[in-house]
Design a protein around this motif. Structure first.
Motif, PDB file in Angstrom:
ATOM      1  N   GLU A 123       0.845  -1.203   0.000  1.00  0.00           N
ATOM      2  CA  GLU A 123       0.000   0.000   0.000  1.00  0.00           C
ATOM      3  C   GLU A 123       0.872   1.243   0.000  1.00  0.00           C
ATOM      4  OE1 GLU A 123      -3.184  -0.150   2.809  1.00  0.00           O
ATOM      5  OE2 GLU A 123      -4.003  -1.771   1.568  1.00  0.00           O
ATOM      6  N   SER A 126       7.010   2.832  -0.481  1.00  0.00           N
ATOM      7  CA  SER A 126       7.755   2.401   0.706  1.00  0.00           C
ATOM      8  C   SER A 126       9.185   2.093   0.301  1.00  0.00           C
ATOM      9  CB  SER A 126       7.094   1.148   1.281  1.00  0.00           C
ATOM     10  OG  SER A 126       8.039   0.399   2.012  1.00  0.00           O
ATOM     11  N   ARG A 154       3.098   4.648   9.372  1.00  0.00           N
ATOM     12  CA  ARG A 154       2.044   4.438   8.388  1.00  0.00           C
ATOM     13  C   ARG A 154       2.091   2.988   7.891  1.00  0.00           C
ATOM     14  NH1 ARG A 154       5.576   7.662   4.213  1.00  0.00           N
ATOM     15  NH2 ARG A 154       6.492   5.891   3.121  1.00  0.00           N
ATOM     16  N   VAL A 155       0.913   2.518   7.492  1.00  0.00           N
ATOM     17  CA  VAL A 155       0.821   1.151   6.979  1.00  0.00           C
ATOM     18  C   VAL A 155       1.344   1.133   5.542  1.00  0.00           C
ATOM     19  CG1 VAL A 155      -0.779  -0.683   6.307  1.00  0.00           C
ATOM     20  CG2 VAL A 155      -1.195   0.635   8.391  1.00  0.00           C
ATOM     21  N   VAL A 156       2.213   0.191   5.221  1.00  0.00           N
ATOM     22  CA  VAL A 156       2.654   0.063   3.828  1.00  0.00           C
ATOM     23  C   VAL A 156       2.323  -1.305   3.237  1.00  0.00           C
ATOM     24  CG1 VAL A 156       4.442   1.840   3.910  1.00  0.00           C
ATOM     25  CG2 VAL A 156       5.005  -0.504   4.584  1.00  0.00           C
ATOM     26  N   ALA A 166       4.817  -1.824   8.161  1.00  0.00           N
ATOM     27  CA  ALA A 166       4.598  -0.442   8.585  1.00  0.00           C
ATOM     28  C   ALA A 166       5.944   0.248   8.676  1.00  0.00           C
ATOM     29  CB  ALA A 166       3.913  -0.419   9.946  1.00  0.00           C
ATOM     30  N   ASN A 168       8.111   4.192   9.746  1.00  0.00           N
ATOM     31  CA  ASN A 168       8.199   5.596  10.131  1.00  0.00           C
ATOM     32  C   ASN A 168       9.513   6.099   9.543  1.00  0.00           C
ATOM     33  OD1 ASN A 168       8.735   8.022  11.363  1.00  0.00           O
ATOM     34  ND2 ASN A 168       7.860   7.410  13.350  1.00  0.00           N
TER      35      ASN A 168
END
Ligand code: XMP
Length: 523
Positions: A123, A126, A154-156, A166, A168
């Motif tokens: 998602e 990243s 954040r969700v990746v 996830a 940061n």
């Protein structure tokens, strides 16, 4: 925090990747996959003091998986300041949960472990997942899972029902719920490469040549210009590579001791001594203690008792010889990584790092300092180092041979006669397997002398003689093994030659058992 720390003083790097172990069965695999990128990687127990970690100047830190829940009262933890060292961090599975728990996210206890394949949906952009397809197969093995990420994350990546990746980026903290280090995760190596080479910007400079140079220099510095070392050599890959490395640093201030325990293969003592001395230039004291070992084994049938007696006498013989050498300060051993680290290291460094003494329990008054130059390497890496040191194939490609030698292949009592019978059969197996071009493909191939006799007929005579079993196995690491499907022509030759050429043997059987449930050796 991390950003500020970096702004104040950029941390020194170049030490490779430190993997902090929370007890996962896959921790060693993480280190291995990183080294496959030619980046040095070291596993430390998760509770290693922060200063020790920082002193290694790591390029990045990986927090491994582990079997615990962050809510367990004795849940393993590391110093939370590893997240503030100013180096990128990658949490894997439990590592992710620990990070989330630590930084104010929410981890939920699972009803049951999620184990097996799943699909990851990437998602958004990243760094960690850069270059990977939008969907890929991953491997899960976790209990708890994340229900809320800490602030700034954040969700990746998602699986159908959970947060799977996830990050940061401003704090350089990355985390995945699945296991990129196992082969069942597609493109897992690429993910690790993104972390190691992309995010951590580690130098891909770890290779056999740099390892040899660095190790030789470290040994020289540690030992200094005068002190001396002793090494117990067996002629096997590990001890020979270890001795050759130390020899590069110390020259003849390394004295190796090679003990003939009377349980070696035919001519092995003389041929190995010649190889070590003439071809490798090592200073080796050869000790012929065959009679003492055979006396010690008289009447002994129990396999573990054989091992115990051989081990204890070996230590005595080694000690006697070492004392004759005068002042010796270091003892070199070919200990490898799998001997050193067990994934239970979450219980703390002292309880968990098992120093495996190839030489057995040495008496405390020997006052040696241990030197284990291969303690960070896997077997295949040791072979690569050996190649770099120009060791010949007869050493590097030698099949493993157990420390207690032929004693665990002469079932029942070990006597000179029975050893001779086995040696003759063993030599035929060796010759024929080599001749068939199979020696290097097989993990081991050998003969076993059984403690039974069987009836046969030779000429017009009835015989009542010994039985030899032939064992040949394929294996990756000796932990599991499959019996080798040898060509029937080879089996036929083995049988015919052993019965014809080895006096007192009238029957040959082939062992068709795998490990488990059998073991490779018969005793
Ligand atoms: P097993 O028989 O346990 O063997 O399936 C696995 C591997 O270990 C070797 N082996 C030994 N090596 N001391 C050693 O140094 C021992 O007591 C010993 N027992 C087994 C065996 O040859 C195989 O490669």
């Amino acid at each position: 925090m991390a950003g500020t720390a970096r702004a104040q003083a950029a941390p020194e790097t170049g030490g490779g990747i430190v993997v902090l172990d929370f007890g996962s069965q896959y921790t060693q695999l993480i280190a291995r996959r990183i080294r496959e990128q030619n980046v040095f990687s070291l596993i430390l127990p998760c509770n290693t003091p922060l200063e020790e970690i920082a002193a290694l100047k790591p390029d990045g830190i990986v927090l491994s998986g582990g079997p615990s829940s962050v809510y367990d009262p004795d849940a393993p933890r590391c110093d939370p300041k590893v997240l503030e060292l100013g180096r990128p961090v990658l949490g894997i599975c439990y590592g992710l949960q620990w990070i989330a728990h630590q930084l104010g996210g929410r981890v939920e206890r699972a009803e049951r472990r999620e184990y097996g394949p799943a699909e990851l949906k990437v998602e958004g952009a990243s760094l960690l997942l850069a270059g990977l397809p939008p969907r890929l197969k991953i491997w899960n093995s976790h209990g708890d899972h994340i229900v809320a990420l800490p602030p700034g994350f954040r969700v990746v990546g998602m699986t159908s029902n959970a947060i799977a990746a996830a990050e940061n980026p401003s704090r350089e903290i990355y985390a995945v719920q699945f296991h990129p280090e196992v082969r069942h995760t597609d493109r897992g190596t690429e993910l690790l490469r993104n972390f190691v080479l992309g995010i951590c910007r580690a130098q891909a400079s770890w290779n056999p040549r740099s390892f040899v140079a660095k190790t030789v220099e470290e040994i020289g510095t540690r030992v200094g210009p005068k002190r001396r070392a002793a090494c117990a050599l067996s002629g096997g890959v590990d001890s020979t590579v270890a001795a050759t490395l130390v020899h590069r640093a110390l020259g003849d201030r390394l004295i190796s001791i090679f003990v003939n325990n009377g349980l070696l293969r035919r001519n092995e003592f003389d041929s190995t001594l010649a190889l070590l001395r003439q071809r490798l230039g090592l200073k080796v004291v050869g000790v012929d203690a065959a009679r003492r070992f055979l006396a010690e084994l008289r009447g002994v049938i129990d396999p573990e008792e054989k091992r115990r007696r051989i081990g204890a006498l070996f230590v005595r013989v080694f000690e006697e010889e070492a004392r004759k050498l005068g002042q010796v300060d270091f003892l070199v051993q070919g200990t490898l990584y799998p001997d050193v680290i067990e994934s239970v290291s979450v219980r703390g460094p002292s309880a968990t790092i098992k120093t495996h003494h190839n030489v057995g329990g040495l008496p405390p008054d020997m006052q040696f300092q241990l030197m284990e130059p291969l303690r960070e390497l896997f077997k295949d890496e040791v072979r690569r180092i050996g190649r770099e040191l120009a060791l010949p194939d007869v050493v590097l490609k030698r099949q493993p041979f157990p420390g207690p030698g032929l004693a665990v292949r002469v079932l029942g009592e070990v006597t000179p006669d029975r050893l001779e019978t086995l040696r003759a059969a063993d030599e035929i197996v060796y010759q024929e397997v080599r001749q068939a071009g199979l020696y290097e493909k097989l993990w081991q191939a050998f003969a076993v002398l059984l403690p039974v006799r069987s009836v046969g007929v030779m000429g017009d005579q009835r015989s009542y003689a010994h039985v030899v079993a032939v064992r040949a196995v394929e294996s990756e690491d000796g932990m599991t093994a499959d019996w080798a499907r040898l060509p029937t022509e080879l089996l036929e030759r083995l049988s015919a030659r052993i019965v014809n050429e080895v006096p007192g043997v009238n029957r040959v059987v082939y062992d068709v058992s795998s490990k488990p449930p059998s073991t490779i050796e018969w005793e």
